[in-house]
Structure formats: structure tokens, C-alpha cells
Design a protein around this motif. Structure first.
Motif, short mmCIF file in Angstrom:
data_model
loop_
_atom_site.label_atom_id
_atom_site.label_comp_id
_atom_site.label_asym_id
_atom_site.label_seq_id
_atom_site.Cartn_x
_atom_site.Cartn_y
_atom_site.Cartn_z
N LEU A 1 0.75 -1.35 0.08
CA LEU A 1 -0.01 -0.08 -0.02
C LEU A 1 0.42 1.34 0.21
CD1 LEU A 1 -2.83 -0.93 3.02
CD2 LEU A 1 -3.11 -0.71 0.15
N GLU A 2 2.18 1.05 0.47
CA GLU A 2 2.49 2.32 0.28
C GLU A 2 3.42 2.26 -0.62
OE1 GLU A 2 6.90 4.06 2.31
OE2 GLU A 2 6.06 1.97 3.37
N CYS A 3 4.07 1.40 -1.50
CA CYS A 3 4.28 1.75 -3.09
C CYS A 3 3.11 2.45 -3.53
CB CYS A 3 5.22 0.47 -3.34
SG CYS A 3 5.65 0.23 -4.66
N ASP A 4 1.95 1.31 -3.65
CA ASP A 4 0.80 1.83 -4.44
C ASP A 4 0.94 3.87 -3.70
OD1 ASP A 4 -0.77 1.47 -6.54
OD2 ASP A 4 -2.23 1.41 -4.45
N ARG A 5 0.85 4.34 -3.49
CA ARG A 5 0.48 5.76 -2.94
C ARG A 5 1.42 6.45 -3.45
NH1 ARG A 5 -1.33 4.21 2.12
NH2 ARG A 5 0.88 4.38 2.93
N TYR A 6 3.04 6.31 -2.96
CA TYR A 6 3.91 6.62 -4.04
C TYR A 6 3.55 6.55 -5.05
CZ TYR A 6 7.88 8.63 -5.24
OH TYR A 6 9.67 9.11 -6.15
N PHE A 7 3.59 5.88 -5.57
CA PHE A 7 3.02 6.38 -7.24
C PHE A 7 1.71 6.08 -7.87
CE2 PHE A 7 7.01 3.60 -7.21
CZ PHE A 7 7.27 3.04 -8.15
N LYS A 8 0.84 6.50 -7.35
CA LYS A 8 -0.32 7.75 -7.61
C LYS A 8 -0.09 8.73 -6.91
CE LYS A 8 -3.95 3.84 -7.42
NZ LYS A 8 -4.33 2.62 -6.37
N GLU A 9 0.33 8.93 -5.69
CA GLU A 9 0.55 10.96 -5.71
C GLU A 9 1.53 11.27 -5.27
OE1 GLU A 9 -0.98 10.03 -1.12
OE2 GLU A 9 -2.48 9.21 -2.10
N GLN A 10 2.47 10.86 -5.45
CA GLN A 10 3.32 11.65 -5.87
C GLN A 10 5.37 11.58 -6.64
OE1 GLN A 10 6.38 10.63 -1.30
NE2 GLN A 10 4.22 10.05 -0.78
N LEU A 11 4.95 10.56 -8.06
CA LEU A 11 5.32 10.24 -8.63
C LEU A 11 5.58 11.42 -9.68
CD1 LEU A 11 7.38 8.23 -9.51
CD2 LEU A 11 5.49 7.22 -10.97
N LYS A 12 6.77 11.45 -9.77
CA LYS A 12 6.67 13.17 -10.40
C LYS A 12 6.61 12.84 -12.17
CE LYS A 12 8.90 16.05 -6.52
NZ LYS A 12 9.85 16.15 -5.98
N ASN A 13 7.24 12.38 -12.57
CA ASN A 13 7.50 12.12 -14.08
C ASN A 13 7.34 10.37 -14.39
OD1 ASN A 13 8.60 14.74 -14.38
ND2 ASN A 13 10.07 14.57 -13.24
N PRO A 14 6.41 10.03 -14.86
CA PRO A 14 6.21 8.69 -14.56
C PRO A 14 6.96 8.19 -16.30
CG PRO A 14 4.04 9.69 -15.26
CD PRO A 14 5.20 10.89 -14.46
N ASP A 15 6.66 8.86 -17.03
CA ASP A 15 7.34 8.54 -18.19
C ASP A 15 8.60 8.41 -17.85
OD1 ASP A 15 4.35 9.47 -19.56
OD2 ASP A 15 5.01 10.93 -20.39
N ILE A 16 9.46 8.92 -17.61
CA ILE A 16 10.95 8.91 -17.87
C ILE A 16 11.47 7.97 -16.19
CG2 ILE A 16 11.05 10.98 -18.84
CD1 ILE A 16 12.17 12.48 -16.77
N TYR A 17 10.46 7.60 -15.25
CA TYR A 17 10.51 6.52 -14.29
C TYR A 17 11.51 5.62 -14.66
CZ TYR A 17 10.12 3.98 -9.99
OH TYR A 17 10.70 2.84 -9.16
N LEU A 18 12.87 5.70 -13.40
CA LEU A 18 13.75 4.58 -14.12
C LEU A 18 14.77 4.75 -15.47
CD1 LEU A 18 11.63 1.20 -12.63
CD2 LEU A 18 13.19 2.56 -11.53
N MET A 19 14.60 5.28 -15.71
CA MET A 19 15.64 5.97 -17.41
C MET A 19 16.66 6.17 -16.81
SD MET A 19 14.38 4.24 -20.12
CE MET A 19 14.70 5.38 -20.93
#
Length: 274
Positions: free
Chosen positions: A256-274
Motif C-alpha cells: 500500500l505504501e508503494c502503490d500510494r507513492y506511485f499514485k500520489e508522489q511520482l513526478k515524472n512517470p514517463d521517464i521513471y527508472l530511465m
């Protein structure tokens, strides 16, 4: 360079939490392998594949799973032509081969003779992590020493040392030793090491030696990837690449902590991990 994603676990803690939850809110997570869980607006492994498929140095991705989840992984992989799935042949947690044996299975089955990136299938990182920076760091190490390997580390809290493998490194970020789940008083280091390793091709033959040495021991010695890393540090060269933190999806609260981060805090999903 090739990549192996270790995804043959059974997620027993998470599934137990889901079964014991009385709210009914998490019924949709029942029977789903941890690497295929929805994280934010994507499947956990899809976050990795979107980045891996756009990394020129990585030509192929191998995912090791088990018989229970094999069909689900095959269906998921239809979206990613660079992925090949291998089944370790087990049906339940008590039969598991262990992470290092699964790693070796992929190496032998696909005839890998290349530098190889090993990724824990239930792990994601904070947004500062960059696959391109990590592989560039590895290339720099390789120019100095073709036998060098590169692993991640991040600073954990004092009370968390007993949960992780802790690396002790010198001023050049070369690993001197790894302590498995030490008490805070047993080491000054707080450098936790997640399952994300880039091994030189010259390291791969050591898999056979490690598993031969551990073949009569308990499954735990062949299961936790850190045991191989700890063994390798005494026989090879390992350097550290530092990041700010990770998500380890082990139980329902951590999911749930991880899911919440990706829904609410991830700023640049298009380049995530790149």
C-alpha cells in the motif's frame, strides 16, 4: 548485456495478509504474483520493462517464474517482445529452488555469456534512480577492471540494519564485506543492499561453485540473493552505486505504501527508472 528478473517467489506474506483482511478491500489482489501487482497505473514489472526496453545496452530480458504463475506471466509478456519467460517447475513455496538457483537456471537455459543485470521482481526504487546512470557507472568500472561488479545501496535507519544485508565500503566505494542482518551495534555502516546487481560475465562461472558448496545446506542459503553476493565479495571485486531508497513489496502495508507513492508522489512517470 542481458537482464534476469527473479519472479519465482510465492508471495506468502502478502497473500496471507490479503486473506486475513476482513474489509474485502483487497480481494482483487488474491492469487496475483507480487511482480504482477498493480502499482500506481501500471503492473510492477511493467515499470521495469518500459525502462529496460528503452536502454540500448540491454538486448534481452529473462523472467524466471514458477508453474503456479507461469501462464499469468506469459500473458503479461505479450506486451513486451524483448521478454522471455522461463518456468522453474515448482508449484508451491516448499518446493522453491531459491533465488540463486533460479538465476543459474536462466543463465544456463538461455546460454548467457554476457554481463548480466539481476533484478528482484518485487522491488522498485525512488525516483532518483536512473538505469542509464547505473549502467554508465558499470561501464566505467569495467574499463578499469573487467572482473568488477556493481550493486546498489541506500542508507537505512539504525533500527533497520537487522532486516537487511549491510555493506561496508571503503573511500572508493569498493565493498569490503557484507553483514547479513546485523544489529546496529555490530557495524557502523547503514548501507543496505537491495536485490539489484550488475555482474560481469566473468562472475557467472562462480554460480556453479556457490551452489555446489551450498547444495546440502538449508534452502535459505540458496534463496536470499544476498548470500551469493556476500560469498562473491570474498572472491571478486564489487563496487557500490548509491541511491536514496527503495520499495520492497513484502506484505500488505508495504504494498500500500508503494502503490500510494506511485499514485500520489511520482513526478515524472514517463521517464521513471530511465
Amino acid at each position: 548485456m542481458k537482464a534476469v528478473i527473479l519472479a519465482a517467489g510465492y508471495g506468502t506474506r502478502l497473500q496471507r495478509d490479503v486473506q486475513n483482511d476482513g474489509s474485502g478491500e483487497f480481494v482483487h489482489l488474491r492469487g496475483i504474483a507480487k511482480p504482477l501487482l498493480p502499482i500506481g497505473h501500471s503492473v510492477l514489472l511493467s515499470h521495469w520493462l518500459k525502462a529496460l526496453s528503452r536502454t540500448p545496452s540491454i538486448q534481452k530480458v529473462f523472467v524466471v517464474t514458477n508453474s503456479l504463475y507461469h501462464e499469468a506471466f506469459k500473458k503479461w509478456a505479450q506486451e513486451f517482445p524483448s521478454v522471455e519467460i522461463i518456468n522453474d517447475g515448482t508449484w508451491k513455496n516448499e518446493e522453491r529452488l531459491g533465488a540463486i538457483a533460479c538465476f543459474q537456471l536462466a543463465v544456463k537455459h538461455f546460454g548467457v555469456d554476457d554481463d548480466i543485470l539481476v533484478i528482484g521482481g518485487d522491488t522498485l526504487f525512488k525516483e532518483d534512480f536512473s538505469l542509464s546512470r547505473f549502467t554508465k557507472h558499470f561501464a566505467e568500472m569495467q574499463r578499469k577492471d573487467k572482473n568488477s561488479n556493481l550493486v546498489l545501496s541506500y542508507q537505512c535507519k539504525d533500527e533497520e540494519t537487522s532486516k537487511y544485508g549491510i555493506l561496508e565500503v571503503d573511500s572508493d566505494l569498493k565493498v569490503q564485506c557484507m553483514k547479513e542482518k546485523p544489529l546496529p551495534t555490530e557495524t557502523n555502516s547503514r548501507s543496505a543492499c537491495p536485490c539489484f546487481y550488475l555482474f560481469s560475465r566473468t562472475t557467472l562461472p562462480l554460480l556453479d561453485a556457490f551452489l555446489k558448496e551450498k547444495e546440502t545446506g538449508p534452502i535459505e542459503e540458496r534463496d536470499a540473493p544476498g548470500h551469493f553476493l556476500s560469498w562473491l565479495i570474498l572472491r571478486g571485486t564489487v563496487y557500490v552505486h548509491r541511491i536514496s531508497g527503495r520499495f520492497d513489496v513484502g506484505n500488505l502495508p508495504s504494498y500500500l505504501e508503494c502503490d500510494r507513492y506511485f499514485k500520489e508522489q511520482l513526478k515524472n512517470p514517463d521517464i521513471y527508472l530511465m
